[in-house]
Design an enzyme around this catalytic site. Structure first.
Site, PDB file in Angstrom:
ATOM      1  N   HIS A 199      64.888  64.276-132.979  1.00 53.71           N
ATOM      2  CA  HIS A 199      64.992  62.842-133.438  1.00 53.71           C
ATOM      3  C   HIS A 199      64.580  62.006-132.272  1.00 53.71           C
ATOM      4  CE1 HIS A 199      67.249  63.020-137.209  1.00 53.71           C
ATOM      5  NE2 HIS A 199      66.035  62.746-137.603  1.00 53.71           N
TER       6      HIS A 199
ATOM      7  N   GLU B 197      49.835  77.116-148.718  1.00 50.57           N
ATOM      8  CA  GLU B 197      50.656  77.841-147.693  1.00 50.57           C
ATOM      9  C   GLU B 197      50.872  78.972-147.476  1.00 50.57           C
ATOM     10  OE1 GLU B 197      54.097  75.017-146.331  1.00 50.57           O
ATOM     11  OE2 GLU B 197      54.595  75.313-148.529  1.00 50.57           O
TER      12      GLU B 197
ATOM     13  N   CYS C 128      48.850  68.562-144.917  1.00 50.46           N
ATOM     14  CA  CYS C 128      49.895  67.766-144.246  1.00 50.46           C
ATOM     15  C   CYS C 128      50.864  68.436-143.245  1.00 50.46           C
ATOM     16  CB  CYS C 128      51.003  67.330-145.442  1.00 50.46           C
ATOM     17  SG  CYS C 128      51.592  68.803-146.230  1.00 50.46           S
TER      18      CYS C 128
ATOM     19  N   ASP D 212      52.839  76.303-142.138  1.00 53.64           N
ATOM     20  CA  ASP D 212      53.250  77.960-142.668  1.00 53.64           C
ATOM     21  C   ASP D 212      51.653  78.695-143.034  1.00 53.64           C
ATOM     22  OD1 ASP D 212      56.029  78.333-142.993  1.00 53.64           O
ATOM     23  OD2 ASP D 212      55.788  76.582-144.523  1.00 53.64           O
TER      24      ASP D 212
HETATM   25  C1  PEP Z   1      53.658  73.201-143.521  1.00 57.63           C
HETATM   26  O1  PEP Z   1      54.166  74.267-143.605  1.00 57.63           O
HETATM   27  O2  PEP Z   1      52.546  72.700-142.902  1.00 57.63           O
HETATM   28  C2  PEP Z   1      54.480  71.996-143.894  1.00 57.63           C
HETATM   29  C3  PEP Z   1      53.866  70.911-143.932  1.00 57.63           C
HETATM   30  O3  PEP Z   1      55.860  72.289-144.416  1.00 57.63           O
HETATM   31  P1  PEP Z   1      56.675  72.503-143.394  1.00 57.63           P
HETATM   32  O4  PEP Z   1      56.523  72.161-141.990  1.00 57.63           O
HETATM   33  O5  PEP Z   1      57.936  71.731-143.774  1.00 57.63           O
HETATM   34  O6  PEP Z   1      56.924  73.869-143.568  1.00 57.63           O
HETATM   35 MG    MG Z   2      55.657  74.498-145.040  1.00 59.76          MG
END
Ligand code: PEP
Ligand code: MG
Length: 594
Positions: A201, A443, A514, A467
Site C-alpha cells: 500500500h 490463467e 488484466c 498466473d
Molecule cells: C493474474 O494472474 O494475472 C491476475 C490478474 O490475477 P492475480 O494477480 O490476482 O492472481
Molecule cells: Mg491470477
C-alpha cells in the site's frame, strides 16, 4: 535500528525494488522505525486488570490518531486513499489481533506488550507463508498498525513528517500508509525503505502522490546516516550515496527530463487510446476496493477491468454478507457509470490467505484448492457473492468473471450457479440487469489449449498473465531463485497469447488482459498487434500506454510482432522488442536516457 558507521565512498550504488518512478536528489533523513523491542514477562493475577487497561488505552489512542490523520488528509489530494486508514481502523477491531492479545494477558498472564508482540508475530508468520506477493505485502498493514499500538503502549511518541524544515529523502525500515498520507510533498521528495515491494500500500500511495521511492533495500537504514547527500532513481530502483559532481549533474538532467515527460503525460489521460491509423483499444483500471474507482476514472480508465474481490474478505472477521457486498459492488458500478465494472469472483485459497477460511495446509498450494475450485466447494459463499453481484447489476453495467478456470466443465458449473442465483432473485422479485456479460480468466495452460471451446461459452476472455506465465513456464512467481525464468516474452507465452486471441476472434468475443503485463509500456504494442481489445492495469499506467499507442500505427506493430514470432529464445524476443521500442520512443525506453 542504530545506523552502522561504514565508509561510504563517492557514488556508492544500492539496488532495490523500483516502487514509485522519478528522481529525487536531496539529503537523507533517517527515521527510526525499526522493530520495537517488547519485553515479555509473566504477571500476577493482581496485575491483569492494569495490563488490560493499558493495552485498551493504547488501542484507543491509536484509533484516535488514525481518525485524526484521516481528517487531516481530507484536505489533501489523497482523500481517495482514505480506505487505507479505514483498513487500519478495521484491523484495530480485529479479534485475531486485539482479542487474542487480551486473551493472552488475562488467560496466560503475560504483560500487555509481550502479549501483543506474540500475537503480532503469529499473524506475521501467517502472512509470510503466503506465496502471493500482493497478499503477502498486506502484512505491512499489520506491521504498521502493530508499530503504532506498540509505540503507544510503550509511551513513545511517533515522529511525524509535518515539522520538517527542509527537503529530505526519508530513509526508514518501513513506512506505514498513514505516514505516507501525512508526507508533505514539498518537503519529503522521496523515500527508501529496508522492506516492502512494488504492490505494498505504501508503494501504491507513493505512486499516487508522485513521490519517487525505492523499497526492499534490506539494509539501507543500517548504512545511511542522517544528512547524507543521496539520489534515488525510483524508475530503476537504484540509490546513489554521496554522488560525485558529475553524477549529480547527470541525475539533475535526468530528473528534469522525467518531470517534463510526466507533465506531458497528463494531457493523455482523457484522450482515446488509439493508434495513428484509428485502431481503438479500451483501457481499464484494476482495483481492490470500491473507493479506488473514482481515482481510476480520473486517470482515464474507461471502466474497471479487474475488481479483485478477495480483499473484501480480508479486512473483517467474517466474510462480508450479501448486503455488504451488494453495497460495495453497487457503489463501484455507480461511480464508474456509464462504463462497466468487471467483478472477479473470490480468488482465495493456496497462495491467497484468508485466516477465517481455515484452509488446510497443502503441499502445493498454488495448484491446490484456490480460486474457482474453492468457490465451487464452498457453495454458500459462492452463492452469496453471485447474488450480491447480480443485485448490483441493476444499478449499472456489471461484468462477471471467474478465476483460474481449467476447462469447459468448470465454466459451465459457474454459469449454472449464476443462473440459479438469477432465478432465485427473480422469484424473490429482486431487480437484476437482463444482460450481465460473463467472462473467463485465462490463467492456466489448459484454458489456453481449450480457448476455442471456452470462447463458445462466454462473452469475453481476460488473460491473467501473472498466473498464466507462472503455470505456462512452470515457475513459482514468488520464488526468487527462479525469478530469472519469469519471462513475459518467452516464445511459449507469446504463442499462448496468440492462441487465445485467435480463439476469441474466431468466436467474435472480446479479449482483454488484466495481469501486470497489460500496464507495461514495453509490451503494449505487442498486445495490440496480437489483437487484444482491452487492457486493464494499475490506473497510473493508463496515460503511459495511451502515449505509446497514439504514436504508432497497426501495420507497423504487426510487422514487429511477426518478426518476434520467428525468434526462438526469450532473450532474442525481448532484445528485438527493446531495441525497436528504444528506437521508436527514445525518451521512454532508452534506459541510458531515463
Ligand atoms: C493474474 O494472474 O494475472 C491476475 C490478474 O490475477 P492475480 O494477480 O490476482 O492472481
Ligand atoms: Mg491470477
Amino acid at each position: 535500528m542504530a545506523s552502522v558507521k561504514i565508509d561510504i565512498t563517492e557514488d556508492t550504488l544500492l539496488v532495490g525494488i523500483a516502487a514509485s518512478p522519478g528522481i529525487a536528489i536531496s539529503k537523507s533523513r533517517l527515521v527510526n522505525r525499526s522493530q520495537l523491542g517488547a519485553i515479555e514477562r509473566r504477571i500476577s493475577d493482581s496485575e491483569v486488570e492494569a495490563e488490560l487497561a493499558a493495552f485498551r488505552a493504547a488501542v484507543e489512542c491509536s484509533r484516535q490518531q488514525l481518525i485524526q490523520i484521516k481528517q487531516q488528509a481530507k484536505d489533501k489530494v489523497l482523500a481517495e486513499h482514505l480506505y487505507i486508514i479505514d483498513t487500519h481502523l478495521l484491523i484495530l477491531d480485529d479479534d485475531m489481533l486485539i482479542g487474542e492479545s487480551e486473551a493472552l494477558i488475562a488467560g496466560e498472564k503475560i504483560n500487555a506488550e509481550g502479549a501483543f508482540n506474540r500475537t503480532l508475530r503469529k499473524l506475521r508468520r501467517a502472512f509470510d507463508n503466503i506465496s502471493d506477493e500482493y497478499i503477502r505485502e498486506r502484512r505491512s498493514d499489520i506491521d504498521s498498525i502493530g508499530d503504532r499500538v506498540m509505540r503507544n503502549l510503550l509511551g513513545e511518541i511517533r515522529e511525524t513528517f509535518d515539522n520538517l524544515d527542509s527537503q529530505v529523502i526519508v530513509v526508514a525500515h518501513d513506512l506505514s500508509p498513514g505516514d505516507t498520507v501525512q508526507m508533505d510533498k514539498e518537503k519529503v521528495v522521496g523515500f527508501v525503505t529496508d522492506v516492502g515491494g512494488r504492490t505494498s500500500h505504501t508503494a501504491i500511495l507513493a505512486r499516487s502522490l508522485g513521490i519517487p521511492a525505492v523499497v526492499g533495500l534490506e539494509t539501507v537504514t543500517s548504512i545511511v546516516p542522517d544528512d547524507l547527500p543521496m539520489i534515488i532513481d525510483g524508475t530503476n530502483g537504484t540509490v546513489i550515496l554521496k554522488p560525485s559532481a558529475e553524477t549529480f549533474r547527470k541525475y539533475l538532467e535526468k530528473k528534469q527530463r522525467y518531470e517534463y515527460l510526466e507533465k506531458e503525460l497528463e494531457a493523455f489521460r482523457q484522450l482515446p487510446a488509439e493508434t495513428l491509423d484509428g485502431y481503438r483499444l479500451v483501457l481499464r483500471g484494476n482495483v481492490d476496493f470500491a473507493d479506488e474507482v473514482e481515482n481510476a476514472r480520473l486517470l482515464g480508465a474507461e471502466g474497471i477491468g479487474l475488481f479483485r474481490t478477495e480483499f473484501l474478505f480480508m479486512t473483517g472477521e467474517d466474510p462480508p454478507s450479501e448486503e455488504e457486498q451488494f453495497n460495495i459492488y453497487r457503489r463501484a458500478v455507480e461511480l464508474m457509470a456509464p462504463y462497466p465494472v468487471t467483478i472477479r469472483t473470490l480468488d482465495v485459497g493456496g497462495e491467497k490467505f484468508v485466516p477465517e477460511f481455515n484452509l488446510s495446509d497443502e503441499a502445493n498450494p498454488v495448484m491446490g484448492l484456490r480460486a474457482i475450485r474453492f468457490s465451487l466447494k464452498e457453495v454458500n459463499l459462492f452463492r452469496t457473492q453471485l447474488r450480491a453481484i447480480l443485485r448490483a447489476s441493476a444499478f449499472g453495467q456489471i461484468r462477471i468473471m471467474f478465476p483460474m478456470i481449467s476447462g469447459v466443465a468448470e465454466m459451465r458449473s459457474c454459469k449454472q450457479f449464476l443462473d440459479k442465483a438469477r432465478q432465485e432473485l427473480a422469484n424473490e422479485g429482486v431487480a437484476v440487469a437482463e444482460n450481465v456479460d460473463v467472462g473467463v480468466m485465462i490463467e492456466t495452460p489448459a484454458a489456453v489449449l481449450v480457448s476455442d471451446l471456452l470462447a463458445k461459452e462466454v462473452d469475453f476472455f481476460s488473460v491473467g498473465t501473472n498466473d498464466l506465465i507462472q503455470y505456462c513456464l512452470a515457475i513459482d512467481r514468488s520464488n526468487e531463485h527462479v525469478a530469472y525464468l519469469y519471462e513475459p516474452m518467452h516464445p511459449a507465452v507469446l504463442r499462448a497469447l496468440r492462441l487465445i486471441c485467435d480463439a476469441a476472434k474466431t468466436e467474435g468475443i472480446e479479449v482483454g488482459m488484466c495481469g501486470e503485463m497489460a500496464g507495461e509500456q514495453l509490451y503494449s504494442l505487442v498486445l495490440i498487434a496480437l489483437g487484444f481489445n482491452e487492457l486493464s492495469m494499475n490506473p497510473v499506467n493508463i496515460s503511459r500506454i495511451k502515449r505509446v499507442m497514439r504514436q504508432v500505427d497497426m501495420g507497423e506493430v504487426k510487422g514487429l510482432l511477426e518478426k518476434m514470432l520467428t525468434l526462438s529464445t526469450a532473450t532474442d524476443v525481448a532484445t528485438c522488442l527493446e531495441s525497436e521500442m528504444a528506437e521508436k520512443f527514445p525518451e521512454v525506453f532508452n534506459l541510458e536516457l531515463l
